[in-house]
Design a protein around this motif. Sequence first.
Motif, PDB file in Angstrom:
ATOM      1  N   GLY A 157     -17.047 -47.323  46.157  1.00  0.00           N
ATOM      2  CA  GLY A 157     -16.790 -47.262  44.733  1.00  0.00           C
ATOM      3  C   GLY A 157     -17.731 -46.349  43.980  1.00  0.00           C
ATOM      4  O   GLY A 157     -18.478 -45.556  44.577  1.00  0.00           O
ATOM      5  N   PRO A 158     -17.750 -46.435  42.632  1.00  0.00           N
ATOM      6  CA  PRO A 158     -18.532 -45.510  41.800  1.00  0.00           C
ATOM      7  C   PRO A 158     -20.023 -45.584  42.097  1.00  0.00           C
ATOM      8  O   PRO A 158     -20.573 -46.647  42.356  1.00  0.00           O
ATOM      9  CB  PRO A 158     -18.233 -45.997  40.373  1.00  0.00           C
ATOM     10  N   PHE A 159     -20.676 -44.424  42.017  1.00  0.00           N
ATOM     11  CA  PHE A 159     -22.126 -44.369  42.249  1.00  0.00           C
ATOM     12  C   PHE A 159     -22.714 -43.296  41.328  1.00  0.00           C
ATOM     13  O   PHE A 159     -22.772 -43.484  40.115  1.00  0.00           O
ATOM     14  CB  PHE A 159     -22.407 -44.096  43.731  1.00  0.00           C
ATOM     15  N   LEU A 160     -23.104 -42.145  41.857  1.00  0.00           N
ATOM     16  CA  LEU A 160     -23.761 -41.130  41.046  1.00  0.00           C
ATOM     17  C   LEU A 160     -22.825 -40.498  40.011  1.00  0.00           C
ATOM     18  O   LEU A 160     -23.293 -39.909  39.039  1.00  0.00           O
ATOM     19  CB  LEU A 160     -24.344 -40.034  41.943  1.00  0.00           C
ATOM     20  N   ALA A 161     -21.537 -40.645  40.209  1.00  0.00           N
ATOM     21  CA  ALA A 161     -20.574 -40.120  39.240  1.00  0.00           C
ATOM     22  C   ALA A 161     -20.599 -40.874  37.925  1.00  0.00           C
ATOM     23  O   ALA A 161     -20.087 -40.397  36.918  1.00  0.00           O
ATOM     24  CB  ALA A 161     -19.166 -40.183  39.826  1.00  0.00           C
ATOM     25  N   LYS A 162     -21.213 -42.078  37.927  1.00  0.00           N
ATOM     26  CA  LYS A 162     -21.175 -42.928  36.747  1.00  0.00           C
ATOM     27  C   LYS A 162     -22.557 -43.333  36.244  1.00  0.00           C
ATOM     28  O   LYS A 162     -22.708 -43.652  35.063  1.00  0.00           O
ATOM     29  CB  LYS A 162     -20.384 -44.209  37.058  1.00  0.00           C
ATOM     30  N   ASN A 163     -23.563 -43.362  37.113  1.00  0.00           N
ATOM     31  CA  ASN A 163     -24.808 -44.023  36.721  1.00  0.00           C
ATOM     32  C   ASN A 163     -25.821 -43.107  36.041  1.00  0.00           C
ATOM     33  O   ASN A 163     -26.943 -43.519  35.763  1.00  0.00           O
ATOM     34  CB  ASN A 163     -25.453 -44.722  37.920  1.00  0.00           C
ATOM     35  N   PHE A 164     -25.458 -41.855  35.764  1.00  0.00           N
ATOM     36  CA  PHE A 164     -26.420 -40.945  35.136  1.00  0.00           C
ATOM     37  C   PHE A 164     -26.641 -41.296  33.676  1.00  0.00           C
ATOM     38  O   PHE A 164     -27.732 -41.082  33.139  1.00  0.00           O
ATOM     39  CB  PHE A 164     -25.957 -39.491  35.285  1.00  0.00           C
ATOM     40  N   GLN A 165     -25.645 -41.847  32.989  1.00  0.00           N
ATOM     41  CA  GLN A 165     -25.831 -42.325  31.620  1.00  0.00           C
ATOM     42  C   GLN A 165     -24.547 -42.961  31.111  1.00  0.00           C
ATOM     43  O   GLN A 165     -23.445 -42.506  31.409  1.00  0.00           O
ATOM     44  CB  GLN A 165     -26.240 -41.191  30.676  1.00  0.00           C
ATOM     45  N   SER A 166     -24.714 -44.015  30.333  1.00  0.00           N
ATOM     46  CA  SER A 166     -23.639 -44.594  29.537  1.00  0.00           C
ATOM     47  C   SER A 166     -24.166 -44.730  28.114  1.00  0.00           C
ATOM     48  O   SER A 166     -25.353 -44.970  27.905  1.00  0.00           O
ATOM     49  CB  SER A 166     -23.214 -45.966  30.073  1.00  0.00           C
TER      50      SER A 166
END
Length: 433
Positions: A254-263
């Motif tokens: 599932g999601p990893f570095l594609a999502k965790n850089f910033q929200s």
Amino acid sequence: MTWWTTDETHDPARSSWVASANGHHDFPIQNLPFGVFSAKGGAPRIGVAIGDMILDLRALAQTGTLEVAAAAVANDITLNALLALPQAEQRALRYHLSAILSDEAHRAAVEPLLHNAGDCTLHLPARIGDYTDFYVGIHHANNVGKQFRPDNPLLPNYKYVPIGYHGRASSIRPSGVPVRRPVGQRKPPEADTPLFGPTARLDYELELGVWIGNGNALGDPVAIADAAQHIAGFCLLNDWSARDFQAWEYQPLGPFLAKNFQSTISPWVITSHAMAPFRTAQPPRPEGDPAPLPYLSSEDDQAHGALSITLEAHLLTQRMRDAGEAPFRLSTGPATNMYWTVNQIVTHHASNGCNLTAGDLLGTGTISAPTREGFGSLLELTTGGKEPITLPNGETRSFVEDGDEIILQARATAPGAVSIGLGECRAQVLPAR
């Protein structure tokens, strides 16, 4: 009182001696959200938004007028302890704030405790221990699924289980903090091996954030009938996504570095009590869809578990900014386009005994409408980049470019109620390092 019951704090006839609150787009006296601010370089402290002003809760507590429980948490620099208060005590604090901000008799004592919001810095409202992102926007799931699986866009589990994953809490930032274009691995279709470099397909996701209040002990599930007692409030959430990284890395975990850089989140917690007039019925499931399993099933939740909120996403490019042009609205649609209610996602999250704690943040996942004007991401609006958007000034966009600013807004409306807003959730994209 039930969790959808309104009271005198929601009275549309109630006005405030804070002039800017009356008719305010986001923060009339019927809202009264909590946040953390600092005034002119001062230390962070808890505040309450009222019109264009912020009421300093710590200073108010020092006057001796707050209830004991509320006064004890007013000196904190995060909302965690306040969010953890029992709902009855949170409601009592709302009653008190509404009374002093509407009664002219309190003006002389309270007015000096107000700060102009434009002169203040807003911070993350809580220490976020954990962040979980769900996938409850069924139209988004269908739109994205069709791009990869045209004949079977939804996986078999979607209509039985609220899909989610644990995200990265440390990289969540409040509105206004820029986001740096992430660098990572991607594999273009024409390449034999992956490349490492800046994402070429940066995207936004239009979501609601759900703040956890009173938590549950490890091993103790949360019943659907009790889920609302664990929800302290709501915000807007942009769960930035690097779509090219995600396509390469998401299988099998599932999601990893594609999502965790910033929200990015809007900085005000719109309380569950403020949202009471805007509770509405959950849209019925399409004929032939399975009913929720018993642990996720509640007549009360189906009757009152959805939220009457209109969501909007806007784009402001660097060229538009330089020309003094207004942001371009990318989409608008209702938050009722959720297959699962917020109570159901809380119940499911804790169904295995997972302990939720005050200040945890849940994301609904991208909320999209069934038609294009309500799509909640550029991945949908441009059909995976194949159909770029043309802006009024002639610029085109397939995905978010450097210098672009994404602005999310939301407004809760209901017949006979004063509308309230969730505040802005905005961030500008900076070039990759």
